[in-house]
Design an enzyme around this catalytic site. Sequence first.
Site, PDB file in Angstrom:
ATOM      1  N   LYS A 141      -4.711  -2.489  -0.067  1.00 17.40           N
ATOM      2  CA  LYS A 141      -4.543  -1.413   0.914  1.00 17.40           C
ATOM      3  C   LYS A 141      -5.813  -1.441   1.755  1.00 17.40           C
ATOM      4  O   LYS A 141      -6.906  -1.174   1.246  1.00 17.40           O
ATOM      5  CB  LYS A 141      -4.392  -0.076   0.187  1.00 17.40           C
ATOM      6  CG  LYS A 141      -4.402   1.142   1.109  1.00 17.40           C
ATOM      7  CD  LYS A 141      -4.120   2.420   0.313  1.00 17.40           C
ATOM      8  CE  LYS A 141      -4.205   3.666   1.156  1.00 17.40           C
ATOM      9  NZ  LYS A 141      -3.887   4.891   0.402  1.00 17.40           N
ATOM     10  N   ARG A 175      -0.533  10.555  -7.796  1.00 14.03           N
ATOM     11  CA  ARG A 175       0.890  10.883  -7.647  1.00 14.03           C
ATOM     12  C   ARG A 175       1.667  10.592  -8.926  1.00 14.03           C
ATOM     13  O   ARG A 175       2.846  10.213  -8.890  1.00 14.03           O
ATOM     14  CB  ARG A 175       1.531  10.133  -6.476  1.00 14.03           C
ATOM     15  CG  ARG A 175       0.756  10.217  -5.168  1.00 14.03           C
ATOM     16  CD  ARG A 175       0.580  11.634  -4.713  1.00 14.03           C
ATOM     17  NE  ARG A 175      -0.222  11.723  -3.495  1.00 14.03           N
ATOM     18  CZ  ARG A 175      -0.647  12.869  -2.978  1.00 14.03           C
ATOM     19  NH1 ARG A 175      -0.382  14.009  -3.569  1.00 14.03           N
ATOM     20  NH2 ARG A 175      -1.347  12.884  -1.888  1.00 14.03           N
ATOM     21  N   GLU A 214      -5.977   5.355   5.250  1.00 12.96           N
ATOM     22  CA  GLU A 214      -6.421   6.553   4.532  1.00 12.96           C
ATOM     23  C   GLU A 214      -7.832   6.386   3.979  1.00 12.96           C
ATOM     24  O   GLU A 214      -8.099   6.702   2.825  1.00 12.96           O
ATOM     25  CB  GLU A 214      -5.425   6.891   3.415  1.00 12.96           C
ATOM     26  CG  GLU A 214      -4.035   7.195   3.941  1.00 12.96           C
ATOM     27  CD  GLU A 214      -3.041   7.652   2.886  1.00 12.96           C
ATOM     28  OE1 GLU A 214      -3.183   7.266   1.717  1.00 12.96           O
ATOM     29  OE2 GLU A 214      -2.114   8.411   3.250  1.00 12.96           O
ATOM     30  N   GLU A 270       7.033  11.364  -5.317  1.00 17.98           N
ATOM     31  CA  GLU A 270       5.981  12.221  -4.747  1.00 17.98           C
ATOM     32  C   GLU A 270       6.560  13.323  -3.853  1.00 17.98           C
ATOM     33  O   GLU A 270       6.093  14.460  -3.878  1.00 17.98           O
ATOM     34  CB  GLU A 270       5.030  11.316  -3.950  1.00 17.98           C
ATOM     35  CG  GLU A 270       3.971  12.041  -3.175  1.00 17.98           C
ATOM     36  CD  GLU A 270       3.077  11.074  -2.396  1.00 17.98           C
ATOM     37  OE1 GLU A 270       3.231   9.841  -2.522  1.00 17.98           O
ATOM     38  OE2 GLU A 270       2.219  11.558  -1.644  1.00 17.98           O
ATOM     39  N   ASP A 329       6.622   7.920   5.024  1.00 17.29           N
ATOM     40  CA  ASP A 329       6.063   7.881   3.671  1.00 17.29           C
ATOM     41  C   ASP A 329       7.026   8.422   2.617  1.00 17.29           C
ATOM     42  O   ASP A 329       6.893   9.577   2.203  1.00 17.29           O
ATOM     43  CB  ASP A 329       4.751   8.691   3.651  1.00 17.29           C
ATOM     44  CG  ASP A 329       3.903   8.395   2.424  1.00 17.29           C
ATOM     45  OD1 ASP A 329       4.234   7.456   1.688  1.00 17.29           O
ATOM     46  OD2 ASP A 329       2.909   9.110   2.215  1.00 17.29           O
ATOM     47  N   ARG A 353       2.919   8.605  14.364  1.00 20.18           N
ATOM     48  CA  ARG A 353       2.587   7.788  13.195  1.00 20.18           C
ATOM     49  C   ARG A 353       3.661   6.734  12.923  1.00 20.18           C
ATOM     50  O   ARG A 353       3.358   5.648  12.408  1.00 20.18           O
ATOM     51  CB  ARG A 353       2.430   8.748  12.002  1.00 20.18           C
ATOM     52  CG  ARG A 353       2.361   8.098  10.669  1.00 20.18           C
ATOM     53  CD  ARG A 353       2.040   9.134   9.615  1.00 20.18           C
ATOM     54  NE  ARG A 353       2.183   8.595   8.284  1.00 20.18           N
ATOM     55  CZ  ARG A 353       2.031   9.295   7.176  1.00 20.18           C
ATOM     56  NH1 ARG A 353       1.703  10.581   7.238  1.00 20.18           N
ATOM     57  NH2 ARG A 353       2.177   8.743   5.990  1.00 20.18           N
TER      58      ARG A 353
HETATM   59  C1  GCV Z   1      -2.150   5.693  -2.981  1.00 19.05           C
HETATM   60  C2  GCV Z   1       0.618   8.554   0.439  1.00 19.05           C
HETATM   61  C3  GCV Z   1       0.154   9.212  -0.825  1.00 19.05           C
HETATM   62  C4  GCV Z   1      -1.185   8.661  -1.289  1.00 19.05           C
HETATM   63  C5  GCV Z   1      -1.041   7.144  -1.436  1.00 19.05           C
HETATM   64  C6  GCV Z   1      -0.624   6.576  -0.088  1.00 19.05           C
HETATM   65  C7  GCV Z   1      -0.413   5.080  -0.122  1.00 19.05           C
HETATM   66  O1  GCV Z   1      -0.206   8.926   1.503  1.00 19.05           O
HETATM   67  O2  GCV Z   1       0.083  10.585  -0.652  1.00 19.05           O
HETATM   68  O3  GCV Z   1      -1.508   9.265  -2.511  1.00 19.05           O
HETATM   69  O4  GCV Z   1      -2.242   6.573  -1.884  1.00 19.05           O
HETATM   70  O5  GCV Z   1       0.587   7.160   0.307  1.00 19.05           O
HETATM   71  O6  GCV Z   1       0.731   4.685  -0.228  1.00 19.05           O
HETATM   72  O7  GCV Z   1      -1.374   4.331  -0.063  1.00 19.05           O
END
Ligand code: GCV
Length: 706
Positions: free
Chosen positions: A294, A175, A298, A399, A371, A342
């Site tokens: 994290k 991003r 994801e 983003e 987000d 979500r």
């Molecule tokens: C770093 C969103 C973004 C991802 C990012 C994620 C996060 O989903 O699209 O690129 O990953 O947030 O904050 O972990």
Amino acid sequence: MRKTLLLLLSLCLAHLSHAEDGYNLWLRYKRIDDNKLLTSYRKTITAIQVVGQSPTMDAIKKELILGLNGLLDTHIATTPTNNTLIAGIHSALKLNLEEKPDGPEGFLIISKVSAGKHYTIITANTETGVLYGTFHLLRLIQTHQPIENLHINSSPRVKLRLLNHWDNLNRYVERGYAGISIWNWHTLPDYIDDRYTDYARANASIGINGTVLNNVNANATILTEPYLQKVAALARVLRPYGIKVYLSARFSAPIEIGHLKTADPLNDTVRQWWQAKAKEIYQLIPDFGGFLIKANSEGQPGPQSYGRNHTDGANMLADAVAPFGGIIIWRAFVYAPQAKDRFKQAYDEFTPLDGKFRNNVLVQVKNGPIDFQPREPFSPLFGAMPQTPLMMEFQLTQEYLGQGTHLVYEAPLFKEVLDADTHAKGPNSTIAKIIDGSLYDHAVSGIAAVSNIGNERNWTGHLFGQANWYALGRLAWDYNLSSEQIATEWIQQTFSNNPTVVNSIKDIMLASREAVVNYMTPLGLHHIMGNGHHYGPAPWSNNAPRPDWDPVYYHKADAKGIGFDRTTAGSNALQQYRPAVRQLYADSNTCSDQYLLWFHHVSWQHKMHSGRTLWNELCHKYQEGVDTVSAMQHKWEQLKSYIDPERFHQVQMLLAIQHKDAIWWRNVCLLYFQTFSKMPFPANYEQPDHTLEYYQQQRFPYAPGN
Ligand code: GCV
């Protein structure tokens, strides 16, 4: 002839070397162009005396010389005279000052007359505090403030003020829209780019005191010895500027680089591996900040992969860094494809863990529940975990806000969230008071933002991205500053103190956040952008690998209306807020327009506060967004003779793209939503000049982020 050519050449080179390319950010230190002021500054400070010698004191001296020589167009003396600027830590100055600087980072700047001599004194309890005071004084001069009678006692409201780089080891920035990573992992640790020092100066000038160097989608290689040597080299550059380094740690690193069979946080061998790793890191970097994680988000590994929970994972790491004074920042950005909404997952997963984290753990929460959308209601986690220090995560990199192409000044977004009242402990329980630790009396507190910095010459791709970086630091230091104040001082330092320039650019900046909301996601729409790259609109999108990545999941448009019902009749996400907040949003007739479609599925005929139907209001808002960008362009055009051609032209071109994109968003969204509303576009607005099919056929395979 040869002489003339040489003269011409040198004139050209001189011109080139003075080109404004944005590299110097807000630290340009140009000669004060108001002669009266210049004379008065020159009288007030004729010499500097920096007391003490250390890398930080040397940096202070260098900055003062650079800044004052530039601003006052002089060669500032370094031996005391009648009007000396003295900088040093309080205990070293031995001056009898009635007042003391505050805490480890606060500073005091005072003017004093003693034995007929005039002094300007910058002091603090630590060298870093003196550095912050130094930058403050230079800011006063750059913004043409009086400096003869100073009495400033300032300290930061939030303790950890961090940038989070989403930079990968191959220099691709997730991003990132400003080139590749500024960290050249290949040439580190032996080659130290000057840019690292300039990065440190810029951050110190706005009080940023920590940086997470690598992406939260982490690569375990960063924790191997050769890479730790590279990290240590960066830490050496940043340390004199009061900036600690942190790393994003991959939870499964014990498997990937430690060759263990598991990363289970309750496994003794795993625990020992992390303890040994922490020891190794602190031997190389004694002031290492800690880890950002994290986990189970994801596709990232985490404790849940072993049937454990977030506290098991965070506490295991916290125990490893605790002996060295390190901290763990554990992200609350979790969501699963199975969830019906979500919005609710982070709250559901984290609130039961309140009070179970070690005291060197902070939980980092994105400002909103989804987000980084152009506008989100605040995350209901704020105010729901009183026993855990919560850290704010904002995103500078835009983003979902036009990335490196759109001019969007984010301070109003940050302020809207920081000022939001959670009612967690009665009225006035603002998010600012939660993240500064004061509401629940936490010893640690923090605010972080995903960096928008890359190796582009002007650092942030869009020149105005610099303003967001700047605003983050200034607000983390003092969230009571207004968006307008911050914009004003940024413009004065970045462009000029000329009131025409300041006022016009300020108008552009202050209008820009509402503009992006209007031309992308008005009235509470959210997450309706193209999949993957997240750049333009694609509200029809319904075939992502997960339903919660699809726009249709969020807008829920149908023949009846549009919006996500999060009331008791729907997902009941509203229940996660305190009653006083819930009450603000619960009724579609009283809910503010800004959040309407965040919380309600509303009929196309719904009567809005303006008296228009929802459909007409939607058309109105999209058009308003486009019109605001036209107005921003118009204002910028009028500044042509005031701004250097390089920066003027860059911004001019980007504003033209922004205008084109705003029209694209308006056309696409209205044409698509019209297939449900079946209502005509009001005649007084611009009509789309392409069909929906035309837009649906457009492909963007190489948009950044794909
Ligand atoms: C770093 C969103 C973004 C991802 C990012 C994620 C996060 O989903 O699209 O690129 O990953 O947030 O904050 O972990």
